[in-house]
Scaffold this motif. Structure first.
Motif, PDB file in Angstrom:
ATOM      1  N   LEU A 322       0.617  -1.287   0.034  1.00  0.00           N
ATOM      2  CA  LEU A 322       0.280  -0.204  -0.146  1.00  0.00           C
ATOM      3  C   LEU A 322       1.290   1.371  -0.419  1.00  0.00           C
ATOM      4  CD1 LEU A 322      -2.391  -1.350   2.926  1.00  0.00           C
ATOM      5  CD2 LEU A 322      -2.568  -1.937   0.592  1.00  0.00           C
ATOM      6  N   GLU A 323       0.543   2.021  -0.823  1.00  0.00           N
ATOM      7  CA  GLU A 323       1.361   3.262  -0.894  1.00  0.00           C
ATOM      8  C   GLU A 323       0.278   4.590  -0.328  1.00  0.00           C
ATOM      9  OE1 GLU A 323       4.254   5.955  -1.705  1.00  0.00           O
ATOM     10  OE2 GLU A 323       3.829   4.517  -2.412  1.00  0.00           O
ATOM     11  N   VAL A 324       0.737   4.648   0.751  1.00  0.00           N
ATOM     12  CA  VAL A 324      -0.199   5.706   1.811  1.00  0.00           C
ATOM     13  C   VAL A 324       0.153   6.886   2.074  1.00  0.00           C
ATOM     14  CG1 VAL A 324      -1.115   6.448   4.911  1.00  0.00           C
ATOM     15  CG2 VAL A 324      -0.636   3.734   3.822  1.00  0.00           C
ATOM     16  N   ALA A 325      -0.698   7.504   1.813  1.00  0.00           N
ATOM     17  CA  ALA A 325      -0.364   9.432   1.951  1.00  0.00           C
ATOM     18  C   ALA A 325      -0.859   9.812   3.428  1.00  0.00           C
ATOM     19  CB  ALA A 325      -1.480  10.053   0.680  1.00  0.00           C
ATOM     20  N   CYS A 329       0.381  13.539   9.723  1.00  0.00           N
ATOM     21  CA  CYS A 329       1.092  12.413  10.322  1.00  0.00           C
ATOM     22  C   CYS A 329       1.913  11.750   9.750  1.00  0.00           C
ATOM     23  CB  CYS A 329       0.122  11.622  11.072  1.00  0.00           C
ATOM     24  SG  CYS A 329      -1.194  12.452  12.371  1.00  0.00           S
ATOM     25  N   PRO A 330       3.257  12.741   8.988  1.00  0.00           N
ATOM     26  CA  PRO A 330       3.585  12.052   7.963  1.00  0.00           C
ATOM     27  C   PRO A 330       4.252  11.003   8.194  1.00  0.00           C
ATOM     28  CG  PRO A 330       4.450  13.863   8.718  1.00  0.00           C
ATOM     29  CD  PRO A 330       3.537  14.563   9.637  1.00  0.00           C
ATOM     30  N   TRP A 331       4.631  10.288   9.572  1.00  0.00           N
ATOM     31  CA  TRP A 331       5.313   8.792   9.885  1.00  0.00           C
ATOM     32  C   TRP A 331       4.995   8.108   9.816  1.00  0.00           C
ATOM     33  CZ3 TRP A 331       2.864  11.952  13.859  1.00  0.00           C
ATOM     34  CH2 TRP A 331       1.869  12.129  14.643  1.00  0.00           C
ATOM     35  N   ASN A 332       3.475   8.428   8.358  1.00  0.00           N
ATOM     36  CA  ASN A 332       2.557   7.356   7.898  1.00  0.00           C
ATOM     37  C   ASN A 332       2.452   7.254   6.945  1.00  0.00           C
ATOM     38  OD1 ASN A 332       1.054   6.213  10.769  1.00  0.00           O
ATOM     39  ND2 ASN A 332      -0.158   7.558  10.178  1.00  0.00           N
ATOM     40  N   ALA A 333       3.577   8.020   6.146  1.00  0.00           N
ATOM     41  CA  ALA A 333       3.696   8.282   5.071  1.00  0.00           C
ATOM     42  C   ALA A 333       4.434   7.084   3.840  1.00  0.00           C
ATOM     43  CB  ALA A 333       4.132   9.486   4.459  1.00  0.00           C
ATOM     44  N   GLY A 334       4.075   6.445   2.834  1.00  0.00           N
ATOM     45  CA  GLY A 334       5.442   5.530   2.626  1.00  0.00           C
ATOM     46  C   GLY A 334       4.063   4.319   1.931  1.00  0.00           C
ATOM     47  N   ARG A 335       4.936   3.413   1.761  1.00  0.00           N
ATOM     48  CA  ARG A 335       4.217   2.084   1.803  1.00  0.00           C
ATOM     49  C   ARG A 335       4.991   1.007   2.707  1.00  0.00           C
ATOM     50  NH1 ARG A 335       8.261   1.661  -4.433  1.00  0.00           N
ATOM     51  NH2 ARG A 335       7.328   3.256  -4.773  1.00  0.00           N
ATOM     52  N   THR A 350       8.168  -1.145   3.553  1.00  0.00           N
ATOM     53  CA  THR A 350       9.419  -1.715   2.192  1.00  0.00           C
ATOM     54  C   THR A 350       9.455  -0.375   1.181  1.00  0.00           C
ATOM     55  OG1 THR A 350       8.863  -3.988   1.196  1.00  0.00           O
ATOM     56  CG2 THR A 350       6.992  -2.350   1.088  1.00  0.00           C
ATOM     57  N   GLU A 351      10.378  -1.303   0.676  1.00  0.00           N
ATOM     58  CA  GLU A 351      10.583  -0.391  -0.654  1.00  0.00           C
ATOM     59  C   GLU A 351      10.286  -0.979  -2.058  1.00  0.00           C
ATOM     60  OE1 GLU A 351      12.151   2.342  -0.230  1.00  0.00           O
ATOM     61  OE2 GLU A 351      12.269   2.121   1.633  1.00  0.00           O
ATOM     62  N   ASP A 352       9.094  -2.348  -1.759  1.00  0.00           N
ATOM     63  CA  ASP A 352       8.385  -2.779  -3.059  1.00  0.00           C
ATOM     64  C   ASP A 352       7.581  -1.996  -3.706  1.00  0.00           C
ATOM     65  OD1 ASP A 352      10.137  -4.886  -2.340  1.00  0.00           O
ATOM     66  OD2 ASP A 352       8.371  -5.952  -1.287  1.00  0.00           O
ATOM     67  N   ALA A 353       7.664  -2.500  -5.172  1.00  0.00           N
ATOM     68  CA  ALA A 353       6.714  -1.275  -5.798  1.00  0.00           C
ATOM     69  C   ALA A 353       5.007  -1.767  -5.156  1.00  0.00           C
ATOM     70  CB  ALA A 353       6.484  -1.741  -7.437  1.00  0.00           C
ATOM     71  N   ASP A 355       0.972  -1.299  -4.711  1.00  0.00           N
ATOM     72  CA  ASP A 355       0.167  -2.310  -5.778  1.00  0.00           C
ATOM     73  C   ASP A 355      -1.364  -0.939  -5.782  1.00  0.00           C
ATOM     74  OD1 ASP A 355       0.871  -4.969  -5.400  1.00  0.00           O
ATOM     75  OD2 ASP A 355       0.750  -5.224  -3.751  1.00  0.00           O
ATOM     76  N   LEU A 356      -1.342  -0.947  -4.958  1.00  0.00           N
ATOM     77  CA  LEU A 356      -2.579   0.217  -4.284  1.00  0.00           C
ATOM     78  C   LEU A 356      -1.788   1.527  -4.055  1.00  0.00           C
ATOM     79  CD1 LEU A 356      -5.528  -1.308  -2.875  1.00  0.00           C
ATOM     80  CD2 LEU A 356      -5.493  -1.148  -4.932  1.00  0.00           C
ATOM     81  N   ALA A 357      -2.557   2.979  -4.064  1.00  0.00           N
ATOM     82  CA  ALA A 357      -2.739   3.869  -3.561  1.00  0.00           C
ATOM     83  C   ALA A 357      -3.738   4.585  -3.284  1.00  0.00           C
ATOM     84  CB  ALA A 357      -1.850   4.561  -4.856  1.00  0.00           C
ATOM     85  N   LEU A 358      -3.984   4.937  -1.760  1.00  0.00           N
ATOM     86  CA  LEU A 358      -4.515   5.882  -1.216  1.00  0.00           C
ATOM     87  C   LEU A 358      -4.046   6.209   0.141  1.00  0.00           C
ATOM     88  CD1 LEU A 358      -6.156   2.588   0.911  1.00  0.00           C
ATOM     89  CD2 LEU A 358      -3.868   3.055   0.119  1.00  0.00           C
ATOM     90  N   SER A 359      -4.785   7.662   0.391  1.00  0.00           N
ATOM     91  CA  SER A 359      -5.068   8.406   1.506  1.00  0.00           C
ATOM     92  C   SER A 359      -4.659   7.260   2.783  1.00  0.00           C
ATOM     93  CB  SER A 359      -5.153   9.852   1.123  1.00  0.00           C
ATOM     94  OG  SER A 359      -6.512   9.575   2.533  1.00  0.00           O
ATOM     95  N   VAL A 360      -4.664   8.087   4.089  1.00  0.00           N
ATOM     96  CA  VAL A 360      -5.023   7.257   5.344  1.00  0.00           C
ATOM     97  C   VAL A 360      -6.179   7.425   6.217  1.00  0.00           C
ATOM     98  CG1 VAL A 360      -4.510   9.404   6.659  1.00  0.00           C
ATOM     99  CG2 VAL A 360      -3.783   7.143   7.474  1.00  0.00           C
TER     100      VAL A 360
END
Length: 409
Positions: A322-325, A329-335, A350-353, A355-360
């Motif tokens: 999950l790519e989280v925006a 609370c920027p400590w949550n941002a990332g994969r 993780t640094e893996d590609a 699968d889904l992008a969404l916000s918190v």
């Protein structure tokens, strides 16, 4: 002007609570209600903004445990009593309080923050998503019949004073908590809330009443309600006002609802907070005559994405990045790689590609299983980056029963 944000102190409470009442219209609450909230508030978990000696902003965070899919009871901050006086709008005070509060919740090690919103459009910008809905009904009992399951006739109903029946009701409630995501495990002191019944707040209704359902000598259900009498030229036209009802068996639940719909001198049963998949909808003969309506209820915010997603189980096997925006609370941002199934889960950086992008915010909406990630994707709020990932995620995040918040705070 210079304003001060600080943790609430005992000597501050009266002015702090008066500011809250003023922001919510200025109608004073009954003394017994204020006394209960003072007892439950937890001064070290409440903050305010002061302009000189005057409190001009308020918020608090109860220490809750909330049921998540799989039955685990996860620590959550119950955000409450949020207000800013109209004289101090557009100065960033709400943002300051939300910033401090979420920093505190993180420091307390609570992976979730939850709230109910008097104005739902406020909290999305702070990362809260609508996660549960509530059903309200107004049943026309002259036109609606109940079809009850076998065993209903064997249920004994007994009236009891609400205070005297409180322990029996709490025992039933405690057994129901694990069965439905969104339910709150009652912490010490909270057992007083369901029987709080200030005369000033009855608005023409009777004092609170309680009926117990018993099977084989055991209390297996209850309903707490009041009756608001009304009369017309055609006769009695009263309304039964249901506060809450729980039961451990289908027969007991049906018996309680049949009792409520057959109280003399009444024509309606009104309930303002039931699960959206309430079995009641399958007991009634005509759901249209129940005037069913749905509205938002609990808003959920993931304060620690990894801990929150690992705390629940998933309806099917899931292995997703999950790519989280999360701007607030920027400590949550990332994969984050989420791996899990019906037995448990893990969620790690993780640094893996992705699968889904969404916000918190979308994660908060989907967290308890009542809002589909597929529906959010249909609104453009979730993006599928790997074909098939959305279907996998939507199925895994779902819940067999609708999440539900049983009472406000």
């Amino acid at each position: 002007m210079t304003t001060e944000l600080r943790v609430l102190r005992d000597a501050d409470f009266d002015g702090w609570y008066a500011a809250l009442e003023l922001a919510f219209g200025g109608v004073p609450e009954a003394p017994e209600e204020v006394a209960l909230w003072r007892e439950l508030a937890g001064f070290d978990r409440s903050i305010g903004v002061w302009d000189g000696p005057e409190a001009v902003g308020t918020t608090g965070a109860f220490a809750f445990r909330i049921t998540v899919p799989g039955g685990e009871r996860v620590p959550a901050a119950g955000v409450t009593m949020v207000s800013v006086l109209p004289t101090h709008r557009r100065r960033g005070l709400l943002r300051r309080m939300m910033r401090r509060q979420l920093d505190d919740v993180r420091a307390w090690g609570e992976p979730l923050a939850v709230l109910t919103a008097s104005e739902p459009d406020i909290y999305g910008r702070f990362g809260y998503g609508i996660a549960t809905h509530s059903l309200s009904v107004r049943i026309d009992t002259a036109r609606v019949r109940l079809s009850v399951p076998p065993g209903t006739e064997g249920v004994r109903l007994r009236l009891s004073e609400p205070a005297e029946a409180r322990d029996a009701c709490e025992a039933v409630y405690a057994r129901r908590v694990a069965a439905r995501p969104g339910m709150l495990a009652r912490q010490p002191g909270w057992e007083a809330l369901p029987v709080l019944d200030p005369a000033a707040g009855r608005e023409g209704a009777s004092p609170l009443k309680c009926v117990l359902a018993e099977e084989d000598g055991r209390t297996v259900g209850y309903a707490r309600y009041a009756v608001r009498p009304d009369w017309s030229d055609a006769g009695a036209n009263g309304t039964v006002l249901l506060r809450d009802a729980e039961a451990l068996t289908p027969a007991a639940y049906a018996a309680l609802w049949r009792y409520l719909t057959e109280i003399d001198l009444t024509s309606y049963v009104s309930a303002s907070n039931r699960p959206v998949d309430d079995p009641l909808l399958h007991l009634v003969s005509d759901v249209r005559r129940c005037e069913a309506r749905v509205k938002d209820s609990l808003h959920v915010r993931l304060v620690d994405v990894g801990a929150a997603l690992a705390a629940r189980t998933y309806r099917g096997a899931v292995d997703l990045v999950l790519e989280v925006a999360d701007d607030f609370c920027p400590w949550n941002a990332g994969r984050w790689r989420l791996t899990g199934d019906a037995k448990g889960a893990s969620c790690e950086r993780t640094e893996d590609a992705a699968d889904l992008a969404l916000s918190v915010r979308e994660l908060g909406s989907a967290y308890l299983g009542g809002v589909s990630l597929a529906a959010l994707a249909g609104a453009g709020r979730v993006r599928e980056l790997r074909e098939g990932a959305l279907e996998e995620a939507a199925a895994a995040f779902g819940s067999d029963v609708a999440p539900w918040l049983p009472h406000g705070f």
